[in-house]
Design a protein around this motif. Structure first.
Motif, PDB file in Angstrom:
ATOM      1  N   SER A   1       0.792  -1.073   0.200  1.00  0.00           N
ATOM      2  CA  SER A   1       0.190  -0.105  -0.581  1.00  0.00           C
ATOM      3  C   SER A   1       0.690   0.675   0.158  1.00  0.00           C
ATOM      4  O   SER A   1       0.260   2.481  -0.790  1.00  0.00           O
ATOM      5  CB  SER A   1      -1.370   0.259   1.150  1.00  0.00           C
ATOM      6  N   ILE A   2       2.204   1.169   1.354  1.00  0.00           N
ATOM      7  CA  ILE A   2       2.733   2.395   0.761  1.00  0.00           C
ATOM      8  C   ILE A   2       3.309   2.639  -0.142  1.00  0.00           C
ATOM      9  O   ILE A   2       3.947   3.513  -0.921  1.00  0.00           O
ATOM     10  CB  ILE A   2       3.837   2.724   2.361  1.00  0.00           C
ATOM     11  N   VAL A   3       4.308   1.320  -1.264  1.00  0.00           N
ATOM     12  CA  VAL A   3       4.385   1.285  -2.015  1.00  0.00           C
ATOM     13  C   VAL A   3       4.191   2.347  -3.598  1.00  0.00           C
ATOM     14  O   VAL A   3       4.289   2.734  -3.975  1.00  0.00           O
ATOM     15  CB  VAL A   3       5.397   0.082  -2.491  1.00  0.00           C
ATOM     16  N   ASP A   4       2.507   1.445  -4.035  1.00  0.00           N
ATOM     17  CA  ASP A   4       1.684   2.735  -3.722  1.00  0.00           C
ATOM     18  C   ASP A   4       1.201   3.835  -3.968  1.00  0.00           C
ATOM     19  O   ASP A   4       1.030   4.903  -4.952  1.00  0.00           O
ATOM     20  CB  ASP A   4       0.324   1.121  -4.319  1.00  0.00           C
ATOM     21  N   GLN A   5       1.190   3.975  -3.061  1.00  0.00           N
ATOM     22  CA  GLN A   5       1.155   5.234  -2.680  1.00  0.00           C
ATOM     23  C   GLN A   5       2.117   6.603  -3.403  1.00  0.00           C
ATOM     24  O   GLN A   5       1.684   7.037  -4.122  1.00  0.00           O
ATOM     25  CB  GLN A   5       0.460   5.905  -1.017  1.00  0.00           C
ATOM     26  N   ILE A   6       3.179   6.158  -2.710  1.00  0.00           N
ATOM     27  CA  ILE A   6       4.112   7.430  -2.900  1.00  0.00           C
ATOM     28  C   ILE A   6       5.021   6.886  -4.318  1.00  0.00           C
ATOM     29  O   ILE A   6       5.045   8.241  -5.148  1.00  0.00           O
ATOM     30  CB  ILE A   6       5.586   6.477  -2.556  1.00  0.00           C
ATOM     31  N   SER A   7       4.195   5.697  -5.337  1.00  0.00           N
ATOM     32  CA  SER A   7       4.727   5.574  -6.694  1.00  0.00           C
ATOM     33  C   SER A   7       3.347   6.304  -7.519  1.00  0.00           C
ATOM     34  O   SER A   7       3.951   7.225  -8.721  1.00  0.00           O
ATOM     35  CB  SER A   7       4.527   4.021  -7.098  1.00  0.00           C
ATOM     36  N   ALA A   8       2.223   6.051  -6.762  1.00  0.00           N
ATOM     37  CA  ALA A   8       1.000   7.213  -7.515  1.00  0.00           C
ATOM     38  C   ALA A   8       1.574   9.225  -7.589  1.00  0.00           C
ATOM     39  O   ALA A   8       1.390   9.595  -8.712  1.00  0.00           O
ATOM     40  CB  ALA A   8       0.072   6.996  -6.422  1.00  0.00           C
ATOM     41  N   LEU A   9       2.036   9.122  -6.008  1.00  0.00           N
ATOM     42  CA  LEU A   9       2.529  10.275  -7.016  1.00  0.00           C
ATOM     43  C   LEU A   9       3.935  10.554  -7.375  1.00  0.00           C
ATOM     44  O   LEU A   9       4.381  11.873  -7.920  1.00  0.00           O
ATOM     45  CB  LEU A   9       2.915  11.105  -5.052  1.00  0.00           C
TER      46      LEU A   9
ATOM     47  N   ASP B   1      11.933   0.609   3.833  1.00  0.00           N
ATOM     48  CA  ASP B   1      11.244  -0.381   3.030  1.00  0.00           C
ATOM     49  C   ASP B   1      10.369  -0.129   1.252  1.00  0.00           C
ATOM     50  O   ASP B   1      11.512  -0.488   0.059  1.00  0.00           O
ATOM     51  CB  ASP B   1      11.140  -2.339   2.806  1.00  0.00           C
ATOM     52  N   ALA B   2       9.691   0.443   1.537  1.00  0.00           N
ATOM     53  CA  ALA B   2       8.603   1.119   0.592  1.00  0.00           C
ATOM     54  C   ALA B   2       9.968   2.285   0.505  1.00  0.00           C
ATOM     55  O   ALA B   2       9.682   3.060  -1.445  1.00  0.00           O
ATOM     56  CB  ALA B   2       7.647   1.989   1.190  1.00  0.00           C
ATOM     57  N   ILE B   3      10.160   3.101   0.800  1.00  0.00           N
ATOM     58  CA  ILE B   3      11.438   4.234   0.291  1.00  0.00           C
ATOM     59  C   ILE B   3      12.733   3.265  -0.424  1.00  0.00           C
ATOM     60  O   ILE B   3      12.146   3.874  -1.654  1.00  0.00           O
ATOM     61  CB  ILE B   3      11.521   5.507   1.637  1.00  0.00           C
ATOM     62  N   LYS B   4      13.294   2.441  -0.095  1.00  0.00           N
ATOM     63  CA  LYS B   4      14.014   2.265  -1.045  1.00  0.00           C
ATOM     64  C   LYS B   4      12.749   0.873  -2.505  1.00  0.00           C
ATOM     65  O   LYS B   4      14.213   1.420  -3.231  1.00  0.00           O
ATOM     66  CB  LYS B   4      14.996   0.654  -0.172  1.00  0.00           C
ATOM     67  N   LEU B   5      12.335   0.512  -2.246  1.00  0.00           N
ATOM     68  CA  LEU B   5      11.372   0.077  -3.515  1.00  0.00           C
ATOM     69  C   LEU B   5      11.375   1.552  -4.436  1.00  0.00           C
ATOM     70  O   LEU B   5      11.369   1.250  -5.966  1.00  0.00           O
ATOM     71  CB  LEU B   5      10.652  -0.800  -2.629  1.00  0.00           C
ATOM     72  N   VAL B   6      10.671   2.248  -3.817  1.00  0.00           N
ATOM     73  CA  VAL B   6      10.550   3.037  -5.073  1.00  0.00           C
ATOM     74  C   VAL B   6      11.700   3.761  -5.786  1.00  0.00           C
ATOM     75  O   VAL B   6      11.752   4.242  -6.547  1.00  0.00           O
ATOM     76  CB  VAL B   6       9.719   4.304  -4.318  1.00  0.00           C
ATOM     77  N   ASP B   7      12.545   4.551  -4.569  1.00  0.00           N
ATOM     78  CA  ASP B   7      13.875   5.171  -4.741  1.00  0.00           C
ATOM     79  C   ASP B   7      14.412   6.015  -3.634  1.00  0.00           C
ATOM     80  O   ASP B   7      14.147   6.535  -2.393  1.00  0.00           O
ATOM     81  CB  ASP B   7      13.385   7.066  -5.385  1.00  0.00           C
ATOM     82  N   PRO B   8      15.696   5.076  -3.448  1.00  0.00           N
ATOM     83  CA  PRO B   8      16.179   5.544  -1.965  1.00  0.00           C
ATOM     84  C   PRO B   8      17.033   6.579  -2.180  1.00  0.00           C
ATOM     85  O   PRO B   8      17.939   7.002  -0.795  1.00  0.00           O
ATOM     86  CB  PRO B   8      17.097   4.077  -2.993  1.00  0.00           C
TER      87      PRO B   8
END
Length: 250
Positions: A92-100, A136-143
């Motif tokens: 969910s967090i990855v999806d939210q950050i990625s959407a923005l 982990d979510a930050i690292k997956l989207v953009d460290p």
């Protein structure tokens, strides 16, 4: 984003941020005052249209842009705990950050940081398992994304130990407890309504002076960013007062 760094240094001695894209009526006006914006990205509030609108305005105002993910709980505005598995919450967090981030990419502006919202923010500040999910979510989207988090909290050191740059945040419009945690919104006085009280708290934070806490003690908060909640009915008045004060020559 060098121009924005210059702007922050010129206007204020500290970054001034606000949580936006949550349906508040003052977002556009606040973006002319603040230097960083945390934009709701679909968990507790926000959708494609609101994200596009807020990012566009933030770009025009030369304001740093952050993702503001939360528990996926619009009914409670992300302010209550949700029982999700670690993988469900991470997704969910990855999806939210990625959407923005996708919207930022489309509009050719950089996503600068991530600031969790509500119950997730408060719990992850001291719960290392939840904190790790956010890291982990930050690292997956953009460290390279920075983490904006409660100043002095355990997650600050946890993130730094894993190579995440941290922006330590304090609040103009929320009361603290003596241990440095935010007072629960269920407590009377947890949300600061008086602009002079908010201004005094900001002054003391900037000057590393003790602030009065809701449990009758005091605490020193060392921060690099001050937050105003965009959904607070006094947000614009507080922002204008703080901006005028911080813009005065020293």
């Amino acid at each position: 984003m060098a121009a924005n760094t210059k702007q922050i240094g010129r206007r204020y001695p500290i970054d001034l941020n606000a949580d936006l894209g949550e349906g508040g009526v003052n977002d556009a006006a606040l973006l002319h005052i603040i230097t960083s914006a945390n934009i709701a990205c679909g968990g507790h509030a926000g959708d494609q249209a609101s994200m596009c609108q807020t990012v566009t305005l933030a770009k025009q105002c030369n304001v740093l842009i952050g993702a503001h993910p939360s528990y996926p709980d619009r009914a409670n505005f992300g302010r209550q705990t949700m029982e999700l598995s670690p993988n469900e919450l991470l997704d969910s967090i990855v999806d939210q950050i990625s959407a923005l981030k996708q919207i930022c990419n489309t509009l050719e502006v950089k996503l600068h940081h991530v600031k969790p919202h509500g119950a997730l923010y408060n719990q992850a500040a001291e719960n290392s398992d939840l904190g790790q999910i956010i890291i982990d979510a930050i690292k997956l989207v953009d460290p390279d994304l920075k983490l904006m988090m409660l100043a002095g909290s355990s997650l600050v050191q946890q993130a730094r130990a894993q190579g995440i740059e941290v922006i330590e945040e304090a609040f103009a419009d929320r009361a603290y407890l003596a241990n440095g945690a935010l007072a629960s919104r269920r407590l009377v006085g947890a949300v600061i309504e008086n602009p002079q009280t908010a201004m005094k708290q900001v002054e003391n934070i900037i000057n590393s002076q003790p602030i009065a806490t809701l449990d009758g003690k005091s605490v020193i908060i060392k921060a690099t960013s001050i937050c105003l909640h965009g959904d607070n009915e006094h947000a614009l008045a507080f922002a204008q007062l703080i901006s005028r004060h911080l813009s005065q020559p020293t």
